[in-house]
Design a protein around this motif. Structure first.
Motif, PDB file in Angstrom:
ATOM      1  N   ASP A  23      49.696  25.282   1.686  1.00 25.18           N
ATOM      2  CA  ASP A  23      50.907  24.720   1.073  1.00 25.18           C
ATOM      3  C   ASP A  23      51.987  24.648   2.144  1.00 25.18           C
ATOM      4  OD1 ASP A  23      49.527  24.871  -1.295  1.00 25.18           O
ATOM      5  OD2 ASP A  23      50.644  26.604  -2.070  1.00 25.18           O
ATOM      6  N   ARG A  24      52.873  23.664   2.002  1.00 19.85           N
ATOM      7  CA  ARG A  24      53.965  23.549   2.986  1.00 19.85           C
ATOM      8  C   ARG A  24      54.894  24.760   2.902  1.00 19.85           C
ATOM      9  NH1 ARG A  24      54.806  17.568   4.091  1.00 19.85           N
ATOM     10  NH2 ARG A  24      53.003  16.732   2.998  1.00 19.85           N
ATOM     11  N   GLY A  27      58.020  23.991   1.222  1.00 18.08           N
ATOM     12  CA  GLY A  27      57.838  23.502  -0.144  1.00 18.08           C
ATOM     13  C   GLY A  27      58.806  24.086  -1.159  1.00 18.08           C
ATOM     14  N   PRO A  28      58.919  25.418  -1.252  1.00 16.73           N
ATOM     15  CA  PRO A  28      59.829  25.983  -2.263  1.00 16.73           C
ATOM     16  C   PRO A  28      61.265  25.484  -2.126  1.00 16.73           C
ATOM     17  CG  PRO A  28      58.315  27.665  -1.466  1.00 16.73           C
ATOM     18  CD  PRO A  28      58.092  26.447  -0.603  1.00 16.73           C
ATOM     19  N   LYS A  30      62.136  22.544  -0.983  1.00 13.12           N
ATOM     20  CA  LYS A  30      62.182  21.130  -1.393  1.00 13.12           C
ATOM     21  C   LYS A  30      62.085  20.959  -2.906  1.00 13.12           C
ATOM     22  CE  LYS A  30      60.697  18.775   2.808  1.00 13.12           C
ATOM     23  NZ  LYS A  30      59.567  18.178   3.561  1.00 13.12           N
ATOM     24  N   VAL A  31      61.261  21.749  -3.558  1.00 13.04           N
ATOM     25  CA  VAL A  31      61.075  21.548  -5.007  1.00 13.04           C
ATOM     26  C   VAL A  31      62.199  22.169  -5.842  1.00 13.04           C
ATOM     27  CG1 VAL A  31      58.565  21.378  -4.822  1.00 13.04           C
ATOM     28  CG2 VAL A  31      59.605  23.592  -5.359  1.00 13.04           C
ATOM     29  N   THR A  32      63.055  22.965  -5.208  1.00 17.18           N
ATOM     30  CA  THR A  32      64.168  23.560  -5.954  1.00 17.18           C
ATOM     31  C   THR A  32      65.501  22.927  -5.591  1.00 17.18           C
ATOM     32  OG1 THR A  32      64.331  25.283  -4.267  1.00 17.18           O
ATOM     33  CG2 THR A  32      63.060  25.806  -6.245  1.00 17.18           C
ATOM     34  N   GLY A  33      65.466  21.922  -4.715  1.00 15.57           N
ATOM     35  CA  GLY A  33      66.725  21.267  -4.337  1.00 15.57           C
ATOM     36  C   GLY A  33      67.583  22.100  -3.415  1.00 15.57           C
ATOM     37  N   THR A  34      67.022  23.139  -2.841  1.00 12.75           N
ATOM     38  CA  THR A  34      67.825  23.981  -1.944  1.00 12.75           C
ATOM     39  C   THR A  34      67.694  23.578  -0.480  1.00 12.75           C
ATOM     40  OG1 THR A  34      66.030  25.605  -2.046  1.00 12.75           O
ATOM     41  CG2 THR A  34      67.928  25.997  -3.461  1.00 12.75           C
ATOM     42  N   ALA A  35      66.803  22.659  -0.174  1.00 11.05           N
ATOM     43  CA  ALA A  35      66.752  22.102   1.184  1.00 11.05           C
ATOM     44  C   ALA A  35      67.916  21.125   1.312  1.00 11.05           C
ATOM     45  CB  ALA A  35      65.421  21.370   1.398  1.00 11.05           C
ATOM     46  N   TYR A  37      69.956  18.218   2.881  1.00  9.71           N
ATOM     47  CA  TYR A  37      69.831  17.048   3.751  1.00  9.71           C
ATOM     48  C   TYR A  37      71.217  16.721   4.341  1.00  9.71           C
ATOM     49  CZ  TYR A  37      65.185  16.700   1.735  1.00  9.71           C
ATOM     50  OH  TYR A  37      63.898  16.981   1.348  1.00  9.71           O
ATOM     51  N   GLY A 473      58.692  14.665   6.496  1.00 11.35           N
ATOM     52  CA  GLY A 473      57.759  14.648   5.372  1.00 11.35           C
ATOM     53  C   GLY A 473      56.337  14.787   5.858  1.00 11.35           C
TER      54      GLY A 473
ATOM     55  N   GLY B  35      71.008  19.431  -5.026  1.00 14.78           N
ATOM     56  CA  GLY B  35      69.583  19.237  -5.290  1.00 14.78           C
ATOM     57  C   GLY B  35      69.300  17.881  -5.907  1.00 14.78           C
ATOM     58  N   ILE B  75      67.823  20.146 -11.059  1.00 11.28           N
ATOM     59  CA  ILE B  75      66.683  20.831 -10.435  1.00 11.28           C
ATOM     60  C   ILE B  75      66.996  22.304 -10.189  1.00 11.28           C
ATOM     61  CG2 ILE B  75      67.361  20.210  -8.054  1.00 11.28           C
ATOM     62  CD1 ILE B  75      63.749  20.216  -9.362  1.00 11.28           C
ATOM     63  N   GLN B  88      57.618  23.011 -10.643  1.00 14.29           N
ATOM     64  CA  GLN B  88      57.944  23.142  -9.217  1.00 14.29           C
ATOM     65  C   GLN B  88      56.769  23.760  -8.461  1.00 14.29           C
ATOM     66  OE1 GLN B  88      61.547  25.407  -9.976  1.00 14.29           O
ATOM     67  NE2 GLN B  88      62.852  23.699  -9.309  1.00 14.29           N
ATOM     68  N   TYR B  97      54.689  15.914  -2.824  1.00 11.15           N
ATOM     69  CA  TYR B  97      55.900  15.472  -2.120  1.00 11.15           C
ATOM     70  C   TYR B  97      55.556  15.381  -0.651  1.00 11.15           C
ATOM     71  CZ  TYR B  97      55.807  20.459  -1.212  1.00 11.15           C
ATOM     72  OH  TYR B  97      55.389  21.712  -0.866  1.00 11.15           O
ATOM     73  N   GLN B  98      56.420  14.737   0.091  1.00  7.29           N
ATOM     74  CA  GLN B  98      56.324  14.863   1.548  1.00  7.29           C
ATOM     75  C   GLN B  98      57.719  15.137   2.104  1.00  7.29           C
ATOM     76  OE1 GLN B  98      53.369  12.822   3.866  1.00  7.29           O
ATOM     77  NE2 GLN B  98      52.644  11.723   2.065  1.00  7.29           N
ATOM     78  N   CYS B  99      58.561  14.078   2.143  1.00  9.49           N
ATOM     79  CA  CYS B  99      59.892  14.315   2.721  1.00  9.49           C
ATOM     80  C   CYS B  99      60.758  15.149   1.791  1.00  9.49           C
ATOM     81  CB  CYS B  99      60.572  12.997   3.073  1.00  9.49           C
ATOM     82  SG  CYS B  99      61.345  12.121   1.697  1.00  9.49           S
TER      83      CYS B  99
END
Lengths: 734, 169
Positions: A23-24, A27-28, A30-35, A37, A473, B35, B75, B88, B97-99
């Protein structure tokens, strides 16, 4: 380190972490919106003002007059940047047009002003009040009309403009079976999900830019050149990038204008290029016209092959090198390729995922399908017959480093059930659907680029890697962590990876599918240096020291990484650079795409029913993210085949469908499950990782497989991409 | 300036907003809940999907002042890196996902899609309007407003199927 002889056994071969699906690690977040940008760095610049770009409403000409009175008086406006007050600006080495235009205008939607205000709403409203009077000039916008004015383009990543070997004309004239066709591909847009965005802040003469950029060092250099300041005074930070596909290889208007705006108003400024501005303000994949001629014997064995390509760009721009793969993919002693570049005053053309091959194979692999039919040979078998284990332009003295095209063709065909295909078009029906299968070879060059990293162990035995490499990505975070874990004998969760900061060692960056192999090779080099330091500290001979379980071992002695690193930690830095193995050996990645489509017998709606392929790209570092790269690229290939096109208004010189509603890309409903098989391969001439690129291979040939499946379903051969319903219906009626 | 009260992820917030402020910008720029993503700002891409009063919407296509007194889930309200929501978690496991930029919108949509199917809300591909049931085609249809240019589509369907208990694996 220098990589100039083929790799022998090395610590990567252990395959304890590398080559295993993970797994990336990002990942955590990115999927929680805490990364966070680029545009989201409230932490870094809490008081940022908002910039809105005003783009040119003409394609070519000059600003006759600019009236800022109403905009300046609009609520909340802090400043307006234009050519008249921006100071002297140069143009970056990688930019074709100036990022801030005026008084000269080079293309439609070229940035002419940045309105800076206290809020987003105020900046946007004020920007609408900027009044510009234009003195337009005639421009050239029609590739087909300009085709005969093509000139030899400058050499870029794609090698020389023209190549030849043997006597193409003589051999083609004598060939028993001939294919001679012209194919066209349209301008395409990257359409990455995150718009170009930057926040700029000045501290004295030092600029920090939180931005979204694939190539940190290139873009720092171009910012320095554009502003005329030392690059040491510039820091770029780009840890998360919401997609690139080539659109973020270079400095763009958001970055420059944020820097200029922040300088003018004396506080941080954030700028995103609004979605409807992106296709005309930034870069795109240029349209091509491609003429292919293939001469073969009656069994389909190629003796003569020619691929000529025309594309356009602004003055000073480059060509779309769509004949690249034709130089290396199939046998034939008599061959030629040529690229011609015409001047067009459309927005800047540049790299999009697999520049060259992505559109070159849309033509070549349909031509091969046509040859298969003309010879009565199965399309898979035709490609096997024309396999060549050396660079066919250079001869047997330049073999491929590793080439498993035939293995991919056979394995892919088996998995897909290719033997069930009826070679006669238009024979298979499923209710109202005409069903057909198509295939195509996949080919993409393997490039390697110098890449550096530093790596350290802290007093708790945790490993940290820092490099200006980016993750768009592609999975860079995870494969870099895997490389460090493998090299130092720790678990993946013991590794922290920090990317995308110009204060870190310069990496290969993300482009041309060189990123994964090159950046991990850089980490390999730094890790070898750290292993030597750790072994020395332990008093062990570096060659005999084993790194496993967080220990450095020699014989029955061992010491922990933590104790060797001590409270201060222990760091090493190095880079990997490359000798001439890519000259001695042709290096490329290969694969085979298979596709089944249904075409509605009345409406000509095309549905992709099944899709799969087999690919050989050297060592697959993380099969999970590599597979995702391939299916994503395959999907972009479906887009190229069926829907993607920037429509040119040849009167006014711009792309009409410049947003995500009208530039159509595949959505969930367009894409079935996709099957990916990686064929085992280690390429010891590519890098110590024995890996090659994979991020672009998946788009190469995918669209042609769709086109060939449509032909097999319907008997309609279209050569003008995208293959839309209107074209199919017209051909059906004819 | 207009006062707006929202309940965001269970927390009551009081904002003074320019009435032109989209719900998306209220979240991202005023509440610093970044998010939720801005991909197009025109309702074309789905990256800004949030759940308002139990239904998913494009937060860029609606003004914050239109939601005074309403419940918004973003999110950040579904889970945290330490305590992931099952959707999630499934996106991580299936590499959905990627990016990562469309991901929060995909996940908010995916959570809502399963609720919509459960509630019997039909879609364009529903064969029998009296019996709405989970299928991959139902999910593909309903998720088609969320564009993923990296095209993790195949993996996203696997993730959603997994959460729905319909995994093939």
């Amino acid at each position: 380190m220098k990589f100039d002889t083929p790799a022998g056994p090395n610590p990567i071969d252990k395959g304890r972490v590398i080559g295993i699906a993970h797994d990336r690690i990002d990942g955590p977040a990115k999927v929680t919106g805490t990364a966070a940008y680029a545009y989201e760095r409230h932490d870094a610049a809490p008081n940022a003002a908002y910039g809105w770009i005003v783009g040119s409403a003409i394609a070519k000409g000059r600003i006759a007059a600019m009236d800022l009175t109403a905009a300046e008086a609009s609520p909340g406006v802090l400043g307006i940047v234009t050519h008249a007050n921006a100071g002297k600006l140069s143009k970056g080495n990688m930019n074709t047009a100036h990022l801030l235009g005026g008084p000269q205008i080079e293309h439609y939607e070229q940035a002419l002003a940045l309105v800076v205000a206290d809020t987003f709403e105020n900046a946007r409203a004020a920007a609408a009040l900027v009044r510009i009077d234009y003195a337009p000039e005639d421009g050239k916008f029609d590739l087909a009309a300009e085709r005969l004015n093509g000139v030899i383009p400058p050499q870029g990543f794609g090698g020389p403009a023209d190549t030849k070997a043997g006597d193409f004309d003589g051999a083609f004239a004598k060939a028993a079976v001939k294919v001679e066709q012209t194919y066209t591909t349209p301008d395409q847009s990257h359409a990455m999900m995150e718009p170009h965005a930057s926040i700029a802040a000045w501290n004295g003469d030092k600029l920090t830019l939180w931005t979204s950029n694939q190539m940190i060092a290139w873009s720092v250099g171009d910012m320095a050149k554009t502003l005329g300041i030392p690059k040491e005074n510039i820091r770029f930070v780009s840890p998360y990038i919401g997609g690139g596909f080539g659109s973020k290889l270079f400095l763009r208007a958001d970055a420059l204008l944020a820097a200029l705006g922040a300088r003018q108003v004396g506080r941080p400024v954030k700028v995103a290029i609004a979605r409807p501005q992106i296709p005309n303000n930034t870069t795109h994949r240029p349209a091509t016209i491609q003429r292919i001629r293939i001469g073969a014997d009656k069994d389909g064995v190629i003796d003569a092959i020619a691929h000529e390509v025309w594309s356009g760009d602004l003055p000073g721009g480059g060509a779309e090198t769509a004949a690249q793969q034709t130089r290396l993919l199939y046998r034939g002693e008599n061959r030629m390729t040529a690229h011609r570049l015409v001047t067009l005053n459309l927005p800047e053309g540049n790299a999009m995922r697999a520049p060259g091959e992505a559109v070159g194979l849309l033509a070549l692999e349909v031509a091969m399908d046509e040859l298969a039919e003309a010879c009565g040979v199965d399309p898979v078998e035709l490609r096997i017959r024309n396999d060549v284990q050396f660079d066919p332009e250079a001869g047997p003295q330049r073999p491929f480093s590793s080439r498993k095209l035939v293995e991919c063709l056979r394995a892919g065909a088996d998995r897909f059930g290719w033997q069930r295909r009826n070679p006669k078009p238009g024979q298979v029906r499923d209710g109202r659907w005409l069903v057909g299968m198509g295939m195509a070879s996949a080919f993409r060059n393997n490039l390697t680029e110098k890449s550096g990293a530093r790596i350290g162990v802290d007093g708790s035995g945790k490993v940290i890697v820092e490099t200006d490499m980016t993750d768009i990505g592609t999975g860079s975070y995870t494969i870099i962590a895997q490389t460090a874990a493998e090299m130092l004998g720790v678990d993946l969760d013991q590794v922290t990876v920090r990317l995308g900061d110009s204060r870190f060692p310069v990496s290969a960056g993300s482009g041309g599918q060189w990123g994964a192999n090159s950046s991990t090779a850089g980490v390999y080099a730094a890790a070898m240096a750290l292993r030597a330091k750790l072994a020395e500290k332990a008093g062990y001979a570096a060659e005999q020291a084993q790194f496993e379980d967080g220990l450095v071992r020699m014989g029955n002695q061992s010491q922990t990484l933590a104790s060797l690193a001590g409270a201060q930690g222990l760091w090493a830095e190095d880079s990997m650079e490359y000798g001439d193995l890519d000259k001695k050996y042709a290096q490329a990645t290969f694969g085979a795409h298979f596709c089944e489509v249904g075409v509605d017998m009345d409406t000509a709606e095309v549905r992709v029913r099944r899709m799969g392929g087999a690919f050989a790209s050297g060592r697959i570092l993380n099969p999970k993210s590599a597979r995702s790269q391939v299916i994503g690229a395959m999907t972009m290939g479906v887009g190229a085949a069926l829907m993607e096109a920037l429509d040119v208004d040849t009167r006014f010189g711009f792309f009409v469908n410049h947003d995500m509603a009208e530039y159509q890309v595949p959505v969930h409903a367009d894409i079935p499950h996709q099957d990916v098989l990686f064929v085992d391969e280690l390429d010891d001439k590519s890098s110590p990782m024995k890996a090659k690129g994979v991020g672009e291979l998946g788009i190469c040939g995918a669209g042609a497989a769709v086109a060939n499946a449509i032909y097999n379903a319907t008997g309609i051969r279209l050569r003008d991409y995208p293959l839309t319903i209107d074209k199919l219906l017209k051909a059906q009626a004819a | 300036m207009t006062p707006v009260e929202l309940t965001v992820n269970g927390r009551e917030v009081h904002l003074q907003l320019d009435p032109r402020t989209s719900l998306l910008d209220a979240l991202r720029e005023h509440l610093k809940l970044t998010g939720t993503k801005k991909g197009c700002d025109h309702g074309q891409c789905g990256a800004c999907t949030v759940i308002v009063e139990g239904r998913r919407i494009n937060s860029c296509l609606t003004l914050a002042v239109m939601h005074d007194g309403e419940q918004v889930t973003t999110i950040e309200g579904l889970g945290t890196p330490e305590a992931l929501h099952p959707m999630q978690k499934a996106f991580v496991v299936h590499d959905g996902y990627q990016c990562g930029y469309c991901t929060p919108g995909q996940i908010c949509s995916a959570v809502s899609v399963l609720e919509e199917i459960k509630a019997g809300v039909p879609s364009h591909v529903t064969e029998n309007l009296d019996r709405v049931a989970f299928s991959e085609d139902e999910v593909r249809e309903r998720m088609s407003g969320n564009i993923c240019r990296c095209a993790a589509y195949s993996n996203i369907i696997a993730a959603i199927s997994d959460v729905a208990g319909e995994s093939k694996a």
